[in-house]
Enzyme design. Structure first.
Site, short mmCIF file in Angstrom:
data_model
loop_
_atom_site.label_atom_id
_atom_site.label_comp_id
_atom_site.label_asym_id
_atom_site.label_seq_id
_atom_site.Cartn_x
_atom_site.Cartn_y
_atom_site.Cartn_z
N SER C 277 0.83 -1.10 -0.12
CA SER C 277 0.04 -0.16 -0.14
C SER C 277 0.90 1.34 -0.04
O SER C 277 1.97 1.24 0.50
CB SER C 277 -0.80 -0.11 1.39
N LYS C 283 0.06 -3.96 4.68
CA LYS C 283 -0.71 -4.51 3.76
C LYS C 283 0.22 -5.42 2.84
O LYS C 283 1.28 -5.11 2.57
CB LYS C 283 -1.36 -3.43 3.03
N ASN C 285 -1.70 -7.28 -0.23
CA ASN C 285 -3.06 -7.28 -0.79
C ASN C 285 -2.99 -8.38 -1.67
O ASN C 285 -1.89 -8.46 -2.35
CB ASN C 285 -3.25 -6.07 -1.42
N ARG C 316 -24.08 -9.50 -45.03
CA ARG C 316 -23.04 -8.98 -44.38
C ARG C 316 -23.49 -7.92 -43.58
O ARG C 316 -24.00 -7.11 -44.00
CB ARG C 316 -21.65 -8.52 -45.29
#
Lengths: 475, 475, 475, 475
Positions: C277, C283, C285, C316
């Site tokens: 972080s 942190k 994560n 088409r």
């Protein structure tokens, strides 16, 4: 096959308050109301004889036209209106008003009747939802106020981040709902308009009075006058669908958070009234949030169908219109059910202060790591502070003690010299006097959380009239 | 609010043949069948007493369990099975089989019963659809055969391209349907499997016989044995949804082409049984293709919801499962209705050879421009041929005569010297003898169109047993 | 603006191995390869001179056609092929092969070249994915084998259910991946086909040899011969998109489970290499699972666009085709990236036996409640057993001791009389001798979990060649 | 692999004006601008030393941080901000501002920087779009004014309905665009807000000044102050996405109508600058409308992804946020490209009065059938009038002459007695004197079409400043 209509599943997915406006009977009644108002409006403008309008009005009131009577012609024509008009004329002829019956549906087209009848029914639907939105925001307001200062761990990527309060969490759920309410108020005037354009939107069969008839019809039906035809301009409905998708996202977010907070092993919130298992006696499943989340996903997908149907070809596009017909009732019932469920959930939500405190204290109180960095940053470069705290975090997480204890060990007050480090701001300025335990545990570091909770509560539940949940006891 | 269930709109959007398998009653009956078969299978394996299994079987057959009786508990538990098991036990106790009732739902979990009961009901649904698929492909086969050589203009970007035949056009609709049939046959064995995993997929409460019970249950229900639990492995249902989306795309393509071919001003196909207007006496709207297209769009969106629900969290994800519950019945009814409508459309499709010929001849027969380029390319560089034909096209389009006449003017046979241009292939090799009118009008330039139509017809309607539509008269 | 192409975000969302086949350069090279093979195939069939084919082949090999050179004409024409053909002819003229240049793109249309060039590039893309699928399933197989007997709590609705093993959990992730691999193998032959239909699918400009040219082209390009034109029959691509959506669902499920297992407070799985972080030093994560989940949602939405594009109008449909152009490359890169990420995750997943054991023991070991019910059911009616265990669960959850201790208190062996209760099956038959602690804690009650894990491992990683993760130490 | 970024396809799908705000470089520049403004705002509030803020500001201005330098850390962290902050600090340290570098990113979190930087870039994007919206509505206004009275056939279900004017048709395209403009104006203030919440939305690391810092940051960046954190409240972005989907629907409708009006066989509108074919010399394909329609479908699908991402878990949800990251740039580029294309199309649209008149006269002038009914309804019951006109329509459609001629035959003035039929209103009151040909052909029956066109033109292009297209000559 719509589970909301099922007797078995109605209690999970149904919403009788919304659905009652989307029944065949409600649609026929609304179409008759539009035909009656149209005749009256045309009589107002001198377009048809007053006596004819009166006779049409009487017939629309007394006609008992069943869905079954219109079903076969509806399947053939793709619209119920030709059969409805025929049935109305037959009713009038039987009552001796055959001549007047010529003036039924004068100059209108099926879509005028169907779209106007839809709007007529959306009026009570939206009023119902507005009530639920108010109940929901007041319920969230009361929760936020009661728990404004209850500390809990904020989580990002599922990982404990820093402290917040449960009240701030609830405020984060509720603020978008307040905004969705305001958005609804803004879009309603443009949405709730009458439709009158005649066969191709030009009102040709009503002559120069067409615009005046549309205005009069709008007044009589209590709807707005759009000032133009909108048979093939479906942007109002697309906006409405977009609003529903937005609200669903915000409701789904509440549901997700509740599911996560109620997990075994987290259990920071208890939702009363959970569901049992057929084989596991201990289970109390968070059924309500799961249903709410399912509805949110469904609403977002169905809203996309409505938005796609705004690609409406030429003056009337059967396929695009049919997509709307099928989708809008389901969308409205899902949204109504989701709103009702969300509002019902509020008083059933009970935070567990002890579990919340435990999460904040877990792993040595890592949730307070950022606060320690900023405290240290008053006396050393922040990168150094960040690195030292990261090292302490690893020590704490591997069982080396709480972050507060480790900080006290490494940064005792006496030992730390005054420096000329320019850091002087909050919160580190008083650091040499800091009691690390106070700074790094319990309800420390909540920042503006309580303020956010209270400001939201004041806006969402201004009078505080909602019975507050019991205040938090100390964990 | 599901229009397929509405009395008024059933004829437009309903499909009773499919929907009858998704009623509350059908689900309860199927769940009872699963409980009975489970008891029998467990008795086979010596897991529960034979007498108990027999008593359970009798109770499942005679129990008259109404949706209303289960509704309240279903709303609370999120699943109907706990209430169903209670009701079954009450029934058995009342009949003096109270002791045996302990063996109801032995070691199973709600999801085992619900998922197996779903599969049990999908068996007749898919059989019904296979019949409709065959009817549709045979109908298209007969159309393709009858009109294999009927010239019409192919269109790209909405612009006339070169000639093709109506039979080839129909073959282009039908070939993907044949492939979707084959895909369905391939996916069915993996989809139509019993679910039996117990509380968490380990069959723990059934001991070592768990696998044998699952196999026996599969045999008794006429389903496959997946060899494992699939409570949270929803890839089979996602594949099924993807198949539905694919088929919907191909059905929607037919619908779009029909809407375009039936347009005022084009009118190369007439679809009998069109719908009338409430105000315009001349209208005959192509309601059926519009409904078919609307269903196709709906199916594709709902299939996305099912595919998203395969992101199923942990061992049972209420929200993901609820999304399936709500979506699959609607998806199946829409697909069933679309198939039925498409099959019904075939005999109602009548090409108009005169209108088709007129489109080919329009603007001087520009549809034949490519053929002229390749004819000229036998005697000059193709870029030069392309440029000269482009100039003639502009002349023809501004009213200067047909392309054939202009070619005859500019490239008369006698005047054009033999060259050593290496071009020798088809179709230009005989150019000096070419009759430009024959080469550039009428049924010229169809290439393999008739062959494509006939090969498709032979595959789709092999015995030619389907009554052919009337052959084309000359335009 | 595609983040996968961004230098900054490539490492999060990119997949160079897949993306390199969707660059302008790769497309131009593939289109040139198709033009060269077409000329060779036409020469094989005597449709164009052998010398011309050779010259075209040489020009396609040496031509250095840049995207920039084609850009302006592509913007105008909506397709790059006219400009590509012009550039190729200019190249040949400059090399003295002007006459032969007439035979470039003989009788083909832009879509033939573009669709065939797409298929040519999908061949290596799918081969790449097959390798990743194998790496993923082997990685999961090794994980399942190594942790086949590692007990953990299964969770439904986020609540602890009953015990399972981590290996069984991994097998539940992997089994659908094995099935998706088999599905891919089944769909590839129908997907990987050449496109050759000429202007309108009839191969008119190639005369009777058209079919033979298509077959020869297919052989030369190493693709299948579809036996017909498929310009407007996009069911193969829709099926492919549906397959991607299905696989994405199964990958997203793995991602969700990892995110949930890695949560703070649960932490039963650690994923190495987590992200930091900008402000929180502690942190780590789970970035990879979050990216995987995001890709899964994106793939499912994009697949819906592809499926919708199968509603392809007439011969088409520019709009439908453009939707495919924009969507398929993004879809493929997202799927490739998701596969690569999932395969990379496997060796980074480390279960934490201690945390898993703690979850099973939490709240007095409620995960074993079902096992207790079935044990008691050998001596009393199951509803009574269910009710008594539910009462014990409440006692245990409120701190009254473990379920095993409470069972020992209430159901001591000596005190409990032999009865004639018909229950005799597993697991209760030995109950009077049962050691409640053994039955209701630790690795008890795993059922078939280890078997499921090993059977999956044997199928996914048959030779066991994959280096196994370290075996579990005792918790 | 995003075709808008491709050199080859940029001219079809790209939008450099929008895309330039979504490059890596633009994002890094915007993030630096946010970091600089944050430091300045914090200095304003006395939170950090003024000298530090000045040093940070200087560093942000001169720092040349490349995407490549951040790429590896971004792939690991899932966000570019940690690496950006490190790079900025390194830059400052190198410049002798190492001490001040401690104050970079003070109390903020990655999401504050990224979301604020996004909003900063949306400001010019929306300004650009507002210009395009004005150009589009003025272009449509000029078209509507110029062709306000040009008769054409309205079509419903693809079938000719009644007359309208081309100007009214264009007004029907444009009116929703005017409403979308107004909606954008309403949503912008709530969307364009700064994000500042710190790690978990509480601004804890900024102490009591947090709110004041956020307000100051907003002022400095020219964004709004939301008064709260919105890390996990994504309703503003969901509303924005919903707006894009709504606008896309209205743009897609224009595209569809243009494709249909430009079809061979209809050809009521010519769109200059069409695309050529690689094999058909006559082709001029409506490439622009096809691209516009493809973008509309794409936008609606991508908007659904954004709306789904509003189900944002807890305080930061990596997966939901990553979905936004990937989707929003693509969505914006597609919307910008669609707007640009639509605005560019306006002056290229040329109606063909002759073809429009021919469509109205086709099949005996059936478009006038409703007008005949209402004329007759003055003298006979409307059901009878409806039936008689329906019979005449059948006669006319099978070649029996024009509806006007048949009306003159059956309803000659002299022969038709005065009656006491109450019908007296418009348009039948003067019937005995009616000239049927005047009533039932040419520009008759336009109703309010011209008025609608002119009212729209007056609103969309008030000064009439836009150079009008050439007025219609007589057909």
């Amino acid at each position: 096959m719509a589970l909301g209509d099922s007797r078995l599943y109605h209690g999970l997915f149904g919403d009788a308050g919304t659905a009652c406006h989307f029944t065949d009977a409600a649609e026929i009644a609304a179409m008759l109301a539009v035909e009656a108002a149209l005749a009256a409006a045309q009589s107002d403008q001198g377009l048809i004889p007053a006596g004819a309008a009166a006779a049409i009005g009487r017939a629309c009131e007394r006609a008992a036209i069943t869905p079954a009577a219109l079903a076969e012609a509806t399947a053939r024509n793709g619209v119920p209106v030709p059969a409805l008009v025929d049935a109305l004329r037959a009713e009038m002829t039987a009552a001796g008003d055959g001549a007047a019956s010529s003036y039924v549906h004068w100059g209108a087209t099926s879509q005028d009747i169907i779209d106007s009848a839809l709007m007529l029914r959306l009026v009570p639907v939206i009023a119902l939802w507005q009530g639920r939105l108010e109940r929901l925001t007041r319920g969230l307001g009361a929760l936020a106020r009661a728990h404004a200062e209850l500390p809990m761990a904020a989580r990002s990527y599922g990982q404990v981040a820093t402290p917040t309060s449960f009240g701030a969490t609830v405020a984060g759920w509720g603020a978008p709902i307040l905004r969705h309410r305001a958005r609804l108020d803004r879009l309603v005037p443009g949405l709730m308009v009458v439709s009158l354009g005649g066969a191709s939107g030009t009102l040709a069969a009503m002559g120069p009075q067409g615009g005046a008839v549309r205005a009069a019809l709008a007044r009589r039906l209590g709807l707005g006058d759009p000032g133009q035809s909108w048979h093939n301009a479906r942007d109002g409905l697309a906006e409405f669908a977009g609003w529903m998708a937005g609200l669903a996202g915000s409701l789904g977010k509440i549901a997700e958070d509740l599911i996560l907070l109620a997990q075994s092993g987290i259990a920071e919130v208890r939702i009363s009234g959970g569901g049992g298992s057929s084989t596991m006696p201990q289970k109390e499943n968070p059924v309500s949030p799961a249903v709410l989340l399912a509805e949110a996903r469904r609403i977002i997908a169905l809203a996309g169908l409505m938005q796609g149907a705004a690609i409406h070809r030429q003056n009337r596009d059967g396929a695009a219109w049919f997509v709307e017909w099928q989708t809008l009732p389901e969308l409205c019932v899902s949204l109504g059910a989701a709103l009702e469920r969300a509002a019902d959930l509020c008083p059933r939500i009970a935070p567990d202060p002890g579990r919340m405190a435990a999460a904040l204290a877990a792993d040595g109180g890592l949730a307070h790591a950022e606060a320690l960095v900023f405290a240290l940053a008053a006396r050393m470069p922040r990168p150094e502070a960040q690195a030292r705290v990261a090292a302490l975090c690893r020590e704490a997480a591997s069982g080396g003690g709480s972050l507060a204890a480790l900080a006290a060990r490494d940064f005792p007050h006496a030992d730390w010299p005054e420096t000329d480090w320019p850091g002087s701001g909050w919160p580190g300025s008083g650091w040499p006097e800091t009691d690390w335990t106070t700074l790094l545990s319990g309800s420390a570091g909540l920042g503006d959380a309580a303020g956010q909770a209270r400001r939201f509560a004041d806006e969402a539940d201004p009078a505080g009239a909602t019975l507050d949940p019991a205040p938090d006891s100390a964990p």
